[in-house]
Design an enzyme around this catalytic site. Structure first.
Site, PDB file in Angstrom:
ATOM      1  N   ASP A 103       0.840  -1.200   0.000  1.00  0.00           N
ATOM      2  CA  ASP A 103       0.000   0.000   0.000  1.00  0.00           C
ATOM      3  C   ASP A 103       0.875   1.250   0.000  1.00  0.00           C
ATOM      4  O   ASP A 103       0.513   2.266   0.580  1.00  0.00           O
ATOM      5  CB  ASP A 103      -0.944  -0.031   1.217  1.00  0.00           C
TER       6      ASP A 103
ATOM      7  N   LYS B  14       2.335   3.521  -5.889  1.00  0.00           N
ATOM      8  CA  LYS B  14       1.794   2.469  -6.750  1.00  0.00           C
ATOM      9  C   LYS B  14       2.799   1.943  -7.774  1.00  0.00           C
ATOM     10  O   LYS B  14       2.699   0.786  -8.177  1.00  0.00           O
ATOM     11  CB  LYS B  14       0.501   2.957  -7.412  1.00  0.00           C
TER      12      LYS B  14
ATOM     13  N   ASP C 114      -3.411  -3.077  -2.198  1.00  0.00           N
ATOM     14  CA  ASP C 114      -4.499  -2.093  -2.173  1.00  0.00           C
ATOM     15  C   ASP C 114      -4.425  -1.190  -3.401  1.00  0.00           C
ATOM     16  O   ASP C 114      -3.376  -1.071  -4.045  1.00  0.00           O
ATOM     17  CB  ASP C 114      -4.406  -1.248  -0.896  1.00  0.00           C
ATOM     18  N   ASN C 115      -5.536  -0.561  -3.712  1.00  0.00           N
ATOM     19  CA  ASN C 115      -5.607   0.478  -4.771  1.00  0.00           C
ATOM     20  C   ASN C 115      -5.210  -0.040  -6.142  1.00  0.00           C
ATOM     21  O   ASN C 115      -4.635   0.698  -6.935  1.00  0.00           O
ATOM     22  CB  ASN C 115      -4.710   1.680  -4.418  1.00  0.00           C
TER      23      ASN C 115
ATOM     24  N   GLU D  67     -11.208   4.277  -0.538  1.00  0.00           N
ATOM     25  CA  GLU D  67     -11.484   4.679   0.838  1.00  0.00           C
ATOM     26  C   GLU D  67     -12.334   5.950   0.923  1.00  0.00           C
ATOM     27  O   GLU D  67     -12.015   6.946   0.284  1.00  0.00           O
ATOM     28  CB  GLU D  67     -10.176   4.866   1.631  1.00  0.00           C
TER      29      GLU D  67
END
Ligand code: SAM
Ligand code: MG
Length: 214
Positions: free
Chosen positions: A141, A144, A169-170, A199
């Site tokens: 996380d 990226k 994540d993401n 989120e």
């Protein structure tokens, strides 16, 4: 002097959460981010998926890439079995100062080792510095464009064993296209998408869970 968002988030924890109660810490942060200021925590909705993966894996060793204010750190640490260890990496010293206080407020500091520095520098030193042979679970996380190079680095350093779980994540927003392509097409991984939302928003995002097959 102007306060920063992480400092205001910490203030909300100190005002609204009970010391030693991780759930109340998580709740205070989610409330702050929904009602006052958005922040880049994994958040309540994806946080539930994270919780279930942690409970299912029941890991003895966890690596988290990207601590920020310690929100996901607290979620993970509060679900670890006794004697398990979570190493979390954060290269921004201002965020690390806040995260240490959030982690201590939640009372999970005994399970957490917060390491300050860049993932690319620390991943090769994990075994030598912390005696970790392999990680059962890695939560990615951080920035990226680092997911893919750091995954390859963890492979090279022998930090993944057959059955290690990567949870990223993401993967949709902001998105990690090169990483997704890698774990989905590689024969060394079995990969699965968990659809959710960015989120504290209604924008699509999700977590990618990938089992390292060795
Ligand atoms: N995991 C946290 C949570 O859900 O509560 C949020 C982490 S935030 C999205 C990403 C964090 O990674 C930032 O605090 C940033 O400073 C840190 N970061 C980014 N790239 C990094 C790197 N290469 N090494 C260490 N930390 C990094
Ligand atoms: Mg995130």
């Amino acid at each position: 002097t102007q306060s920063t968002r992480p400092q205001r988030l910490l203030g909300a924890v100190q005002k609204n959460a009970t010391r030693g109660d991780p759930r109340s810490v998580v709740q205070a942060i989610d409330q702050f981010c929904r009602q006052k200021e958005w922040a880049m925590n994994v958040g309540d909705e994806k946080g539930c998926i994270l919780d279930s993966v942690v409970s299912e894996v029941n890991p003895a060793t966890v690596l988290e890439l990207g601590t920020y204010c310690g929100y996901s750190t607290v979620r993970i640490a509060s679900r670890l079995p006794p004697h398990a260890k979570l190493i979390t990496l954060e290269f921004n010293p201002d965020f690390a100062v806040v995260a240490r206080q959030v982690i201590a407020w939640a009372g999970v500091e005994d399970k957490v080792h917060l390491v300050e520095g860049a993932s690319g520098d620390w991943i090769p030193k994990m075994t030598e510095q912390f005696g970790v042979k392999t990680f059962d679970l890695v939560f990615l996380d951080h920035w990226k464009d680092r997911y893919l190079p750091d995954t390859k680095l963890m492979e090279e350093c022998g930090l993944l064993r057959k059955g290690s779980i990567l949870l990223a994540d993401n993967v949709i927003c902001p998105g990690t296209p090169d990483y997704l392509e890698y774990v989905r097409s590689s024969a060394r991984y079995e990969s699965q998408y968990f659809k959710s939302h960015l989120e504290y928003t209604k924008v699509e995002d999700g977590l990618e869970k990938s089992v390292f097959l060795g």
